[in-house]
Design a protein around this motif. Structure first.
Motif, PDB file in Angstrom:
ATOM      1  N   VAL A 293       0.836  -1.197   0.000  1.00 51.34           N
ATOM      2  CA  VAL A 293       0.000   0.000   0.000  1.00 51.34           C
ATOM      3  C   VAL A 293       0.871   1.247   0.000  1.00 51.34           C
ATOM      4  CG1 VAL A 293      -1.683   1.321   1.344  1.00 51.34           C
ATOM      5  CG2 VAL A 293      -1.936  -1.166   1.105  1.00 51.34           C
ATOM      6  N   ASP A 294       0.641   2.134  -0.972  1.00 52.63           N
ATOM      7  CA  ASP A 294       1.418   3.364  -1.106  1.00 52.63           C
ATOM      8  C   ASP A 294       0.626   4.606  -0.692  1.00 52.63           C
ATOM      9  OD1 ASP A 294       4.069   3.012  -1.808  1.00 52.63           O
ATOM     10  OD2 ASP A 294       3.895   4.228  -3.617  1.00 52.63           O
ATOM     11  N   ALA A 295      -0.687   4.552  -0.839  1.00 49.19           N
ATOM     12  CA  ALA A 295      -1.562   5.652  -0.413  1.00 49.19           C
ATOM     13  C   ALA A 295      -2.856   5.027   0.093  1.00 49.19           C
ATOM     14  CB  ALA A 295      -1.843   6.622  -1.567  1.00 49.19           C
ATOM     15  N   ARG A 296      -3.407   5.590   1.174  1.00 50.55           N
ATOM     16  CA  ARG A 296      -4.541   4.928   1.811  1.00 50.55           C
ATOM     17  C   ARG A 296      -5.415   5.945   2.528  1.00 50.55           C
ATOM     18  NH1 ARG A 296      -1.890   1.373   5.393  1.00 50.55           N
ATOM     19  NH2 ARG A 296      -1.893   3.039   6.937  1.00 50.55           N
ATOM     20  N   MET A 297      -6.722   5.696   2.481  1.00 46.91           N
ATOM     21  CA  MET A 297      -7.649   6.493   3.287  1.00 46.91           C
ATOM     22  C   MET A 297      -8.860   5.637   3.649  1.00 46.91           C
ATOM     23  SD  MET A 297     -10.718   7.705   1.756  1.00 46.91           S
ATOM     24  CE  MET A 297     -11.431   7.781   0.108  1.00 46.91           C
ATOM     25  N   PRO A 298      -9.446   5.858   4.847  1.00 44.52           N
ATOM     26  CA  PRO A 298     -10.640   5.110   5.243  1.00 44.52           C
ATOM     27  C   PRO A 298     -11.903   5.848   4.811  1.00 44.52           C
ATOM     28  CG  PRO A 298      -9.841   6.368   7.114  1.00 44.52           C
ATOM     29  CD  PRO A 298      -8.925   6.687   5.953  1.00 44.52           C
ATOM     30  N   TRP A 299     -12.895   5.081   4.347  1.00 43.90           N
ATOM     31  CA  TRP A 299     -14.170   5.691   3.940  1.00 43.90           C
ATOM     32  C   TRP A 299     -15.317   4.813   4.424  1.00 43.90           C
ATOM     33  CZ3 TRP A 299     -16.951   4.886  -1.270  1.00 43.90           C
ATOM     34  CH2 TRP A 299     -18.098   5.676  -1.327  1.00 43.90           C
ATOM     35  N   GLN A 300     -16.244   5.383   5.179  1.00 50.40           N
ATOM     36  CA  GLN A 300     -17.437   4.650   5.593  1.00 50.40           C
ATOM     37  C   GLN A 300     -18.463   4.747   4.470  1.00 50.40           C
ATOM     38  OE1 GLN A 300     -17.666   5.871  10.085  1.00 50.40           O
ATOM     39  NE2 GLN A 300     -18.778   3.960   9.757  1.00 50.40           N
TER      40      GLN A 300
END
Length: 340
Positions: A293-300
Motif C-alpha cells: 500500500v502506497d496511499a490509503r484512506m478510510p471511507w465509511q
C-alpha cells in the motif's frame, strides 16, 4: 461465533461464482437498467472510475451509487496523497448521500453539486470524465480507454474493466499529468443492503501492469494461511475464500479459480499494509502477486461498513503494476481486532 454464509458484496453466494465462466457484457450495460415493478428499496446501480499518479503517491476516485426504486442517488469524488488516518484529511473530498436521480440516461450526464460530468464516448471502450470545483481550486479531465473487453462477473449484473487513463489534474493550484491505468467497475440489477455482516474483511483488488496484463480478485483472506481472524470467524473455510476474479493475459481473459490471499495490517490492527496472493487462472497459470500500500484512506461507504481505499504497488514475475485495493470491514471485525 456462529458460522456465517459466505456472500459477495452484492449478496450472491461466493460458491456460485468462484472459478465460474465470465459473462458477456452488452453496450446497453453502460445505461440505466429497467427497474422491476416489485423492486425493493435496496435496488442498486453503481459506476466507479478513477485515476492514479504513482510517483506522487496520489489516487483519485469517482463513485456514483444509484438507487432506482427510491429515485435518488449518492455520489463522491476523493483525491488524496500518501497515508491518511481520516477521510477528511484527504486533499479533496466531496460527497453527497442524497441527490436527485438523473432525468435522462447516464451515457452523458452531469452531477451539478459535484461539478462532475461523465460522458461515454464509445460504449465499453471509452469514457470521458471532467470535474470542476472553482471555489476549492480543484479540477480534472480524464479519458479512460479500454485495454480489454469488460469482464462480466459470473451470474451477470456486474463488470470490471482495466482502462488506460490520460488527462490533467489541478489540485489546489498544483498541476499534474494523468498518465496511467485504472480498473473501472459497474453493477446493476441487484439489491445492496446496508446490513452489518458477521464476517472477516473482504478484499476488492485490481492491478494493471501494462496493456497486456491485468487482474481483478475479490476474496477473503484464506483461513489456511492463518490470518489474524482465524479461529474467530468460521466462515469462509480454508480454501473457499475466493468470490470471483479474472486475469487478463496473452490477449484472453481467464476466470480466477483460486486465490491464496493473506493481508498484513498496520499496528492498529485494521489498516492494510501488504496483500500477498497466489492466484491461479482457468488457463492453468499460477501468478504470485505481492501488493504494498502506497496511499490509503478510510471511507465509511455506509455506517455499517468501513472501507480502506488503497493505491497499491503490485509485483509479479519481475513486473510492477498499480491499482486499487479496497479492504472492506464490518463492525464485528473492527471491534474485535482494532488496537488503537
Amino acid at each position: 461465533m456462529s458460522e456465517t454464509r459466505v456472500v459477495s458484496a452484492g449478496g450472491q453466494p461466493a460458491a456460485q461464482m468462484a472459478g465460474a465462466p465470465l459473462t458477456t457484457v452488452s453496450p446497453k450495460d453502460e445505461l440505466l437498467h429497467p427497474v422491476a415493478p416489485d423492486a425493493g428499496y435496496a435496488s442498486t446501480e453503481t459506476s466507479y472510475f478513477g485515476f492514479n499518479i504513482p510517483d506522487k503517491r496520489l489516487n483519485g476516485e469517482v463513485y456514483v451509487w444509484f438507487h432506482p426504486a427510491l429515485r435518488v442517488m449518492s455520489a463522491s469524488v476523493y483525491i488524496w496523497r500518501g497515508i491518511k488516518r481520516s477521510t477528511l484529511a484527504c486533499e479533496y473530498v466531496n460527497h453527497f448521500h442524497f441527490l436527485p436521480f438523473p432525468d435522462g440516461d447516464i451515457d452523458d450526464y452531469t452531477i451539478a453539486p459535484l461539478g462532475l460530468r461523465i460522458r461515454v464516448i464509445e460504449p465499453l471502450k471509452s469514457v470521458e470524465i471532467t470535474c470542476k470545483d472553482p471555489e476549492r481550486d480543484v479540477s480534472f479531465r480524464m479519458t479512460q480507454t479500454a485495454i480489454m473487453p469488460p469482464a462480466g462477473r459470473p451470474g451477470g449484473f456486474h463488470f470490471t474493466q482495466a482502462m488506460k487513463v490520460d488527462g490533467e489534474l489541478n489540485l489546489h493550484g498544483e498541476a499534474f499529468t494523468i498518465d496511467g491505468y485504472f480498473s473501472r467497475d459497474r453493477s446493476w440489477g441487484q439489491e445492496r443492503h446496508e446490513v452489518a455482516r458477521i464476517a472477516p474483511p473482504i478484499s476488492w483488488m485490481v492491478g494493471v501492469f501494462g496493456d497486456d496484463f491485468a487482474f481483478h480478485v475479490l476474496a477473503y483472506d484464506d483461513a489456511a494461511l492463518e490470518p489474524e481472524w482465524a479461529g474467530t470467524f468460521t466462515s469462509p473455510p480454508p480454501g473457499k475464500n475466493l468470490i470471483w476474479g479474472y486475469v487478463r493475459r496473452d490477449g484472453e481473459t481467464f476466470p480466477v479459480t483460486r486465490a491464496g490471499l493473506l493481508t498484513v495490517r498496520e499496528p492498529d490492527g485494521l489498516a492494510p499494509r501488504t496483500k500477498t496472493m497466489e492466484v491461479e487462472d482457468a488457463g492453468g497459470k499460477v501468478h504470485r502477486i505481492r501488493g504494498t500500500v502506497d496511499a490509503r484512506m478510510p471511507w465509511q461507504t455506509w455506517q455499517n461498513m468501513n472501507v480502506y481505499f488503497c493505491l497499491t504497488r503490485w509485483e509479479c514475475d519481475g513486473r510492477i503494476g498499480w491499482g486499487d485495493t479496497q479492504d472492506i470491514q464490518y463492525n464485528e471485525f473492527v471491534r474485535r481486532f482494532a488496537r488503537f
